[in-house]
Design a protein around this motif. Structure first.
Motif, PDB file in Angstrom:
ATOM      1  N   ASP A   1      -8.442   5.939   1.258  1.00 48.39           N
ATOM      2  CA  ASP A   1      -8.493   7.404   1.325  1.00 48.39           C
ATOM      3  C   ASP A   1      -7.450   8.025   0.399  1.00 48.39           C
TER       4      ASP A   1
ATOM      5  N   LEU B   1     -15.123  -0.823   4.939  1.00 49.62           N
ATOM      6  CA  LEU B   1     -14.286   0.268   4.437  1.00 49.62           C
ATOM      7  C   LEU B   1     -15.077   1.195   3.528  1.00 49.62           C
TER       8      LEU B   1
ATOM      9  N   THR C   1       0.820  -1.215   0.000  1.00 50.65           N
ATOM     10  CA  THR C   1       0.000   0.000   0.000  1.00 50.65           C
ATOM     11  C   THR C   1       0.855   1.266   0.000  1.00 50.65           C
TER      12      THR C   1
ATOM     13  N   ASP D   1      -5.815  -5.160   8.641  1.00 49.82           N
ATOM     14  CA  ASP D   1      -5.758  -4.030   9.561  1.00 49.82           C
ATOM     15  C   ASP D   1      -6.620  -2.897   9.007  1.00 49.82           C
ATOM     16  N   PHE D   2      -7.610  -2.485   9.763  1.00 48.40           N
ATOM     17  CA  PHE D   2      -8.586  -1.509   9.258  1.00 48.40           C
ATOM     18  C   PHE D   2      -7.926  -0.190   8.882  1.00 48.40           C
ATOM     19  N   ASN D   3      -7.072   0.347   9.747  1.00 45.14           N
ATOM     20  CA  ASN D   3      -6.468   1.649   9.475  1.00 45.14           C
ATOM     21  C   ASN D   3      -5.603   1.615   8.224  1.00 45.14           C
ATOM     22  N   THR D   4      -4.845   0.521   8.042  1.00 41.86           N
ATOM     23  CA  THR D   4      -3.987   0.406   6.865  1.00 41.86           C
ATOM     24  C   THR D   4      -4.798   0.494   5.588  1.00 41.86           C
ATOM     25  N   TRP D   5      -5.878  -0.250   5.528  1.00 41.64           N
ATOM     26  CA  TRP D   5      -6.648  -0.321   4.292  1.00 41.64           C
ATOM     27  C   TRP D   5      -7.557   0.880   4.109  1.00 41.64           C
ATOM     28  N   GLN D   6      -8.079   1.451   5.207  1.00 40.02           N
ATOM     29  CA  GLN D   6      -8.878   2.664   5.031  1.00 40.02           C
ATOM     30  C   GLN D   6      -7.995   3.825   4.595  1.00 40.02           C
ATOM     31  N   ASN D   7      -6.778   3.888   5.143  1.00 40.65           N
ATOM     32  CA  ASN D   7      -5.850   4.929   4.692  1.00 40.65           C
ATOM     33  C   ASN D   7      -5.501   4.745   3.221  1.00 40.65           C
TER      34      ASN D   7
END
Length: 413
Positions: free
Chosen positions: A72, A112, A33, A63-69
């Protein structure tokens, strides 16, 4: 009563979505990513917009934050993601997916906020290789799990767009380690023909085979237009569905700084072949996206396909691909919001103009201010309310924007 009328007028609103997609096919295949920012400068170079990336998501890396970032960043950089589902490595092969893996992936990916609609997914990778499917090729189990995946993802959100099956088109017929693409398709069709009715598109690995050293002008199953043979073979089997094609892996190997041998081209030739191939793919209305393999992998075993070297510099010969003129996609993004707060004057008299303020939380996919976001009130008998539009300030999904509006209530209310 007058404040209530204004509120009712405001809630008879609709937003203007972005128009549907055109056709910019250019993209890259990523390994991580963190490569998105630098890759986007290539993908959307030379007037391009909303190009593509293919990237793998593993069951042990949710990991939610990794993929949402990442999503985004795709939104901010105007990149359309194609997510390839994967399990995890067990010994020397990828574990065969179970229904519980599908459940976990589907529920995670549905949480997400994707950058655009539809949400493109590839249902695993080259299952006609034993190393990609639990140590043994098994078309029946692939068909079963793919149909389950389709039903699971669609039950959560109809925006999911499932692609498959990304076969190795050059694979020999040597079970249980390998199965040819033709026989793999045929066995799925004989076992569960409904599999082909549930696919939304075809993910194809149209490499210049055998040995990745074919010419851009070749036209067989083992060529850069191998997807055409796939589609033709499916029609021969009796599949009537028309699929958009996503070439999620392709490319020529190169050996930088050395003379080419029988296995590798120079980087100059590799880049020139890709440039020629892109003209072929771009002219084919069946092709929606092309993400050559691979942007950043300067170490074995894929260093000969990498676009960048060990110092993270783009090979100079690949600059011709950066400079190649590109088109602009106009993706569809859902505009959604929730009311955070509304402020009205304490006293409101008839036939006078007033100003109010409304705070809306962006719960959709677009960036307000980057795209024109308007709330257009429907006419009511007693309330005149001007359209509320975003100004130049960007409001990202999850953020709250403040909008001023003007209104008037007619006499007799």
């Amino acid at each position: 009563m007058k404040a209530l009328l204004i509120l009712l007028a405001i809630f008879y609103l609709f937003s203007h979505p972005v128009s549907a997609a055109s056709k910019n096919i250019f993209g890259l295949h990523l390994t991580q990513t963190s490569d998105l920012s630098s890759a986007s400068q290539i993908i959307n170079s030379s007037e391009g917009d909303w190009g593509w990336v293919t990237i793998v998501i593993r069951t042990d890396q949710l990991d939610f934050n990794t993929w949402q970032n990442f999503f985004d960043d795709c939104r901010r950089l105007h990149i359309i993601p194609i997510i390839r589902l994967a399990t995890k490595m067990e010994n020397s092969y990828w574990a065969k997916p179970q229904t519980s893996d599908i459940d976990n992936l589907a529920e995670f990916l549905n949480r997400l906020n994707w950058p655009s609609t539809p949400r493109h997914l590839i249902v695993f990778n080259e299952p006609n290789h034993a190393s990609e499917w639990g140590g043994g090729v098994d078309p029946k189990s692939y068909a079963d799990i793919s149909i389950y995946a389709y039903q699971k993802f669609k039950s959560l959100n109809s925006d999911f767009f499932l692609l498959g099956p990304s076969l190795d088109l050059a694979s020999p017929e040597n079970p249980p380690s390998f199965k040819s693409a033709e026989n793999y398709y045929r066995e799925i069709f004989l076992y569960r023909p409904e599999y082909f009715n549930q696919l939304d598109g075809l993910s194809s690995h149209s490499y210049p085979n055998h040995g990745f050293i074919g010419s851009p002008k070749d036209t067989s199953l083992h060529s850069i237009v191998g997807y055409q043979s796939e589609l033709s073979y499916l029609r021969q089997l009796g599949v009537s569905h028309t699929y958009p094609v996503f070439i999620t892996e392709t490319g020529w190997p190169h050996r930088q700084g050395e003379e080419a041998d029988s296995r590798f081209f120079t980087a100059k030739t590799s880049a020139a072949y890709l440039l020629e191939a892109l003209e072929i793919w771009q002219s084919d209305p069946a092709v929606s996206a092309v993400t050559p393999f691979i942007y950043n992998y300067p170490n074995p075993p894929f260093d000969h396909f990498s676009w960048v070297d060990k110092d993270q510099n783009l090979y100079p010969d690949y600059q011709c691909l950066v400079s190649r003129p590109k088109l602009q996609n106009h993706v569809f993004q859902k505009n959604q919001y929730t009311l955070d707060k509304i402020q009205l004057p304490f006293l409101i008299f008839s036939d006078k103009e007033y100003f109010g303020e409304i705070r809306l939380k962006n719960t959709g996919q677009s960036i307000w201010g980057e795209t024109q976001f308007c709330l257009n009130p429907q006419s009511t008998q007693n309330v005149t309310l001007e359209a509320i539009c975003s100004n130049n300030a960007f409001v990202y999904p999850g953020q709250v924007g403040t909008f001023n509006f003007k209104f008037k209530i007619s006499s007799g209310t």
